[in-house]
Design a protein around this motif. Sequence first.
Motif, PDB file in Angstrom:
ATOM      1  N   ILE A   1       1.779   3.598 -12.461  1.00 49.00           N
ATOM      2  CA  ILE A   1       1.661   4.329 -11.200  1.00 49.00           C
ATOM      3  C   ILE A   1       2.733   3.867 -10.227  1.00 49.00           C
ATOM      4  O   ILE A   1       3.418   4.677  -9.596  1.00 49.00           O
ATOM      5  CB  ILE A   1       0.260   4.133 -10.588  1.00 49.00           C
ATOM      6  CG1 ILE A   1      -0.817   4.739 -11.488  1.00 49.00           C
ATOM      7  CG2 ILE A   1       0.184   4.768  -9.195  1.00 49.00           C
ATOM      8  CD1 ILE A   1      -2.239   4.524 -10.987  1.00 49.00           C
ATOM      9  N   ARG A   2       2.893   2.556 -10.122  1.00 51.62           N
ATOM     10  CA  ARG A   2       3.831   1.973  -9.155  1.00 51.62           C
ATOM     11  C   ARG A   2       5.248   2.483  -9.377  1.00 51.62           C
ATOM     12  O   ARG A   2       5.991   2.722  -8.413  1.00 51.62           O
ATOM     13  CB  ARG A   2       3.774   0.445  -9.276  1.00 51.62           C
ATOM     14  CG  ARG A   2       4.704  -0.320  -8.342  1.00 51.62           C
ATOM     15  CD  ARG A   2       4.262  -0.179  -6.908  1.00 51.62           C
ATOM     16  NE  ARG A   2       5.124  -0.994  -6.059  1.00 51.62           N
ATOM     17  CZ  ARG A   2       6.285  -0.584  -5.572  1.00 51.62           C
ATOM     18  NH1 ARG A   2       6.730   0.654  -5.850  1.00 51.62           N
ATOM     19  NH2 ARG A   2       7.003  -1.377  -4.800  1.00 51.62           N
ATOM     20  N   GLU A   3       5.644   2.666 -10.624  1.00 54.31           N
ATOM     21  CA  GLU A   3       7.004   3.113 -10.928  1.00 54.31           C
ATOM     22  C   GLU A   3       7.266   4.532 -10.454  1.00 54.31           C
ATOM     23  O   GLU A   3       8.423   4.935 -10.291  1.00 54.31           O
ATOM     24  CB  GLU A   3       7.250   3.030 -12.437  1.00 54.31           C
ATOM     25  CG  GLU A   3       7.368   1.618 -12.967  1.00 54.31           C
ATOM     26  CD  GLU A   3       7.494   1.564 -14.482  1.00 54.31           C
ATOM     27  OE1 GLU A   3       7.902   0.504 -14.993  1.00 54.31           O
ATOM     28  OE2 GLU A   3       7.198   2.579 -15.143  1.00 54.31           O
ATOM     29  N   LYS A   4       6.229   5.288 -10.224  1.00 54.86           N
ATOM     30  CA  LYS A   4       6.385   6.679  -9.812  1.00 54.86           C
ATOM     31  C   LYS A   4       6.264   6.885  -8.301  1.00 54.86           C
ATOM     32  O   LYS A   4       6.396   8.001  -7.809  1.00 54.86           O
ATOM     33  CB  LYS A   4       5.338   7.553 -10.519  1.00 54.86           C
ATOM     34  CG  LYS A   4       5.614   7.755 -12.006  1.00 54.86           C
ATOM     35  CD  LYS A   4       4.614   8.696 -12.628  1.00 54.86           C
ATOM     36  CE  LYS A   4       4.992   9.027 -14.071  1.00 54.86           C
ATOM     37  NZ  LYS A   4       6.238   9.825 -14.155  1.00 54.86           N
ATOM     38  N   VAL A   5       5.986   5.790  -7.557  1.00 55.41           N
ATOM     39  CA  VAL A   5       5.691   5.926  -6.133  1.00 55.41           C
ATOM     40  C   VAL A   5       6.921   5.647  -5.276  1.00 55.41           C
ATOM     41  O   VAL A   5       7.638   4.672  -5.489  1.00 55.41           O
ATOM     42  CB  VAL A   5       4.549   4.973  -5.722  1.00 55.41           C
ATOM     43  CG1 VAL A   5       4.319   5.041  -4.212  1.00 55.41           C
ATOM     44  CG2 VAL A   5       3.267   5.338  -6.458  1.00 55.41           C
TER      45      VAL A   5
END
Length: 338
Positions: A123-127
């Motif tokens: 998730i973090r990589e897409k934020v």
Amino acid sequence: MGYQLVKADAKKLFGQWAGQWDVYAPKRMEGEGCFSDTDVVRYGRVYSLEEIEWEKKSDYSFKEVLLPINETLFYFTEEETSVPKGPEKEILVFLRACDGHAVKRLDEIYLKNGFEDVYYRRIREKVSFILMGCPSTCDSGFCASMGTNRWEEYDAYIKPDGDMVFFDIKKEALAKTLAKDFAACASCTVVPDFAGENKEKVTLPKNLSNLSFSLPIWKEYGDRCIGCGRCNFVCPTCTCFSMQDIFYRDNANVGERRRVWASCQIDGYTEMAGGHEYRKSQGERMRFKVMHKIYDYKKRFGVPMCVGCGRCDDVCPEYISYSHCVNRLAKEGQADEE
């Protein structure tokens, strides 16, 4: 890169963003507060600038975007397991400076703590993060005392001002969406609004040690705390969770394992096999929470875990003030030195 758009153009641009990204921001949810006929400001999916609550600090943090309240880790059958897919679209999250610093704290726990949590990472990589300014301090926040009132690591900054909306864009993918239809403002420099001096001020204790765990103030706070855990749930840096195995009715050998938010302040959180339980009293739990935020975490990562957002003070039904507790610890330390 600075841009100055009239609101009509800003609305058009935001519509493009909402189509390309999943956009989350604080929004006012009418009638969903704790009491009848009250509202709550918390994070949700937004599709227009008008949906965003720009003035009031959100009652709940951005955390539930990166760490879902209830997250399925894997499904299991009698013979195999399967991991659900992560988010398919890129995500934009609107937040303020203190919450921007909270992202760093979550990254330390989930990405740099001896292992990488794959569910958090994907998730973090897409934020990407959109900074919301703080032209003035909120009532309960003490971000200036914690050094978190300024945050420069945003991907974009947006400031509505009357009939205009100002943008400072750092992320190339976001800048490209503006460059297609709008020209950068050569004469304007867009500078974020950061809160200066807070109404609430906190002095961090300088000489905490293991002896601080035995101070009498913990029993005092424990006599007031009811163990509801609300302070943990609104906190942008609390990371406690529990596991639940859900077995389906049609076949008891088929189901899913979920990660669910939990709280170090509630009964049963530290219970182990055989009925053993650490931190049985509320005073012990309060002590653990506070000391972890300003002592244990700082020893390990160099900064306090708390970012001074003040949400825990706002939400406590017993009016227990975390910030006042920290100030009392500082005074205890001064008295010891004298």
